[in-house]
Design an enzyme around this catalytic site. Structure first.
Site, mmCIF file in Angstrom:
data_model
loop_
_atom_site.group_PDB
_atom_site.id
_atom_site.type_symbol
_atom_site.label_atom_id
_atom_site.label_comp_id
_atom_site.label_asym_id
_atom_site.label_seq_id
_atom_site.Cartn_x
_atom_site.Cartn_y
_atom_site.Cartn_z
ATOM 1 N N LYS A 199 -20.181 13.882 29.639
ATOM 2 C CA LYS A 199 -19.093 15.098 29.633
ATOM 3 C C LYS A 199 -19.885 16.077 29.031
ATOM 4 C CE LYS A 199 -14.124 14.983 28.141
ATOM 5 N NZ LYS A 199 -13.338 14.415 29.204
HETATM 6 P P1 NAD Z 1 -4.933 21.753 28.598
HETATM 7 O O1 NAD Z 1 -6.560 23.344 28.321
HETATM 8 O O2 NAD Z 1 -4.417 21.383 29.858
HETATM 9 O O3 NAD Z 1 -3.813 21.360 27.805
HETATM 10 C C1 NAD Z 1 -4.209 21.404 26.074
HETATM 11 C C2 NAD Z 1 -3.386 21.796 25.834
HETATM 12 O O4 NAD Z 1 -3.041 21.321 23.957
HETATM 13 C C3 NAD Z 1 -2.152 23.853 25.582
HETATM 14 O O5 NAD Z 1 -1.163 23.035 25.453
HETATM 15 C C4 NAD Z 1 -2.290 23.885 23.911
HETATM 16 O O6 NAD Z 1 -1.281 24.953 23.706
HETATM 17 C C5 NAD Z 1 -2.699 22.595 23.597
HETATM 18 N N1 NAD Z 1 -2.851 22.435 22.003
HETATM 19 C C6 NAD Z 1 -4.323 23.127 21.779
HETATM 20 N N2 NAD Z 1 -3.943 22.393 20.428
HETATM 21 C C7 NAD Z 1 -3.216 22.524 20.562
HETATM 22 C C8 NAD Z 1 -2.609 21.842 18.601
HETATM 23 N N3 NAD Z 1 -3.641 22.196 17.584
HETATM 24 N N4 NAD Z 1 -1.170 21.744 18.647
HETATM 25 C C9 NAD Z 1 -0.884 21.271 19.847
HETATM 26 N N5 NAD Z 1 -1.375 21.930 20.857
HETATM 27 C C10 NAD Z 1 -2.138 22.236 21.455
HETATM 28 O O7 NAD Z 1 -5.894 19.995 28.716
HETATM 29 P P2 NAD Z 1 -5.298 18.901 29.031
HETATM 30 O O8 NAD Z 1 -6.396 18.917 30.138
HETATM 31 O O9 NAD Z 1 -4.018 18.121 29.109
HETATM 32 O O10 NAD Z 1 -6.371 17.262 27.877
HETATM 33 C C11 NAD Z 1 -5.503 17.321 26.754
HETATM 34 C C12 NAD Z 1 -5.990 16.644 26.060
HETATM 35 O O11 NAD Z 1 -6.333 14.870 26.921
HETATM 36 C C13 NAD Z 1 -7.267 16.413 25.806
HETATM 37 O O12 NAD Z 1 -7.906 15.793 24.643
HETATM 38 C C14 NAD Z 1 -8.421 15.416 26.814
HETATM 39 O O13 NAD Z 1 -9.746 15.526 26.560
HETATM 40 C C15 NAD Z 1 -7.892 14.572 27.603
HETATM 41 N N6 NAD Z 1 -7.022 14.204 28.774
HETATM 42 C C16 NAD Z 1 -7.189 14.676 29.833
HETATM 43 C C17 NAD Z 1 -7.361 14.586 31.406
HETATM 44 C C18 NAD Z 1 -6.834 15.133 32.072
HETATM 45 O O14 NAD Z 1 -7.331 14.697 33.509
HETATM 46 N N7 NAD Z 1 -6.701 16.983 31.971
HETATM 47 C C19 NAD Z 1 -7.464 13.282 31.336
HETATM 48 C C20 NAD Z 1 -7.879 12.429 29.986
HETATM 49 C C21 NAD Z 1 -7.932 12.873 28.686
#
Ligand code: NAD
Length: 420
Positions: free
Chosen positions: A110
């Site tokens: 990561k």
């Molecule tokens: P992203 O940047 O696309 O979206 C994050 C979202 O969370 C945004 O809408 C933001 O406004 C919102 N957010 C942030 N803090 C918040 C809070 N306190 N309350 C409510 N909403 C909040 O990120 P993502 O890629 O969707 O990642 C989100 C989660 O999913 C993370 O934990 C990430 O590690 C996990 N994840 C993502 C992927 C991927 O392929 N993108 C894969 C596995 C896991």
């Protein structure tokens, strides 16, 4: 702003605790524990960036390779103000078990930069990305460590990393990152893959619990790549998405939100707050809504011992990494909530990243139907593998997933001849 945890919890402590519980349940030998528990390599870099004002500002970045026992390190890059070395170590550790749970030939890694991309211009973001990529360049590569998008990083950012790496090598190296735009070797289906994995594992959970999927009430915290697309998939399957949230606020409609209209509103305004045809609610109210499916899809520590008692969902689908603390795990478990742990639930993203890397390395690209069909097969098989351990060993779903992941890494370590 909307964080619901009041006590800061160190995600790496949580990751170590999860490992210990799994290693104890497996009766794992101490020598193997010592070998696979901790990160193999940690790089901390200085990222000086010339801002649009002409001044140079220094940011701090990290890349952690937790394990390369089963293949190259694999894991996303996060650009967020709260990024710390310990957070990156935790996320890298979870990637190791996650890749093992879905049985793809990767270890875990990561990366992250402590910054607020919302405050950077496009030019500043590009310079920061290229400088960070240059700093971690000696340890990444298609055979060594393959980054991907995570919170606040995008396909465009992956394209800049691919370009920076390729400029240094002198030839195009598509397989150095995944989650790229299609025009430079991205995979069809990658953008939706994390959410699709969440959807498939939730579907399997509903089947296991005899909960009708059609018409189920769904609540989603976080409306980005994982949460926003998951909300669209649940809506498309005929579910009633009662509430969604982002950092601007939470919107609720007891009759179900019109998710395509919510997506269009967010695309137009950049925020969820103010969406018409909905009532604003607080983050605490959102997590406490009565529903069949609750999807935390934002950041770590969203559900803690302080608010876990208020959760009224039948299923918690962990789209985010580490959204439920160990103490909250115990409370949800006591209250009969069925949890789909992050290292299973959100593994669709890394699974299609693996497909992207395979396609890049072979210079042969697949149809979207092929990608989705292969993803569905892996997610459903992995769910069944974890469920079997849950039922046979009478352990909760998180421990079952960690036992599966840790045992596969331990086995790789053993057969490589390092241990008897
Ligand atoms: P992203 O940047 O696309 O979206 C994050 C979202 O969370 C945004 O809408 C933001 O406004 C919102 N957010 C942030 N803090 C918040 C809070 N306190 N309350 C409510 N909403 C909040 O990120 P993502 O890629 O969707 O990642 C989100 C989660 O999913 C993370 O934990 C990430 O590690 C996990 N994840 C993502 C992927 C991927 O392929 N993108 C894969 C596995 C896991």
């Amino acid at each position: 702003m909307l964080a619901t945890a009041t006590k800061p919890l160190n995600a790496y402590d949580v990751a170590l605790e999860n490992f210990d519980l799994a290693a104890n349940a497996l009766g794992l030998d101490d020598s193997i524990r010592a070998r696979i528990k901790y990160p193999e390599r940690i790089l901390c870099v200085s990222v000086p960036v010339r801002m649009d004002t002409g001044k140079v500002v220094r940011f701090e970045g990290y890349r952690v390779q937790h394990s390369t026992q089963r293949g190259p390190a694999k894991g996303g890059i996060r650009f967020h103000p709260n990024v710390t070395m310990d957070e990156v170590k935790a996320l890298a550790t979870w990637m190791t078990w996650k890749c093992a749970v879905v049985n793809i030939p990767y270890g875990g890694g990561k990366g992250g930069v402590t910054c607020n991309p919302k405050e950077l211009s496009m030019g500043e973001l590009e310079r920061l990305t290229r400088r960070y990529a240059t700093s971690i360049l000696p340890i990444i590569g298609p055979e060594k460590d393959i980054p991907a998008p995570d919170v606040y990083t995008t396909p465009q950012i992956m394209a800049w990393i691919m370009d920076t790496y390729s400029m240094n090598k002198g030839y195009p190296v598509h397989g150095v990152v995944t989650g790229k735009p299609l025009s430079i070797g991205g995979s069809l289906g990658r953008n939706e893959a994390t959410a699709r994995g969440v959807f498939y594992t939730t579907l399997s959970s509903c089947e296991h619990l005899s909960i009708p999927m059609a018409g189920a009430r769904v609540v989603v915290q976080g409306f980005g790549n994982a949460g926003g697309i998951a909300a669209e998939l649940f809506h498309g399957a005929g579910d009633k998405v009662l509430a969604v949230s982002d950092t601007s606020g939470c919107v609720f409609n007891a009759n179900g939100l019109n998710i395509p209209a919510v997506v269009a509103y967010k695309a137009r305004t950049g925020r969820l707050a103010g969406f018409p045809e909905a009532t604003p609610i607080t983050p605490a109210e959102l997590l406490a809504l009565e529903c069949e499916i609750l999807v935390p899809a934002a950041l770590e520590n969203a559900i803690t011992e302080e608010n876990a008692h208020a959760v009224h969902a039948r299923i918690v689908s962990e789209a985010a990494n580490g959204p439920v603390t160990p103490e909250a795990d115990r409370i949800l478990n006591q209250n009969g909530v069925f949890l789909i742990p992050d290292i299973l639930c959100n593994a669709g993203g890394v699974t299609v990243s693996y497909f992207e890397w395979v396609q890049d390395e072979n210079h042969l690209f697949w149809d979207e139907q092929d990608v989705n069909a292969k993803l569905e097969k892996i997610m459903k098989r992995s769910f069944a593998d974890v469920l079997k351990i849950h039922l046979d060993k009478k352990v909760d779903m998180r421990l079952a997933a960690n036992m599966l992941g840790v045992s596969r890494v331990a086995e790789a370590c053993r057969v490589r001849g390092l241990y008897p």
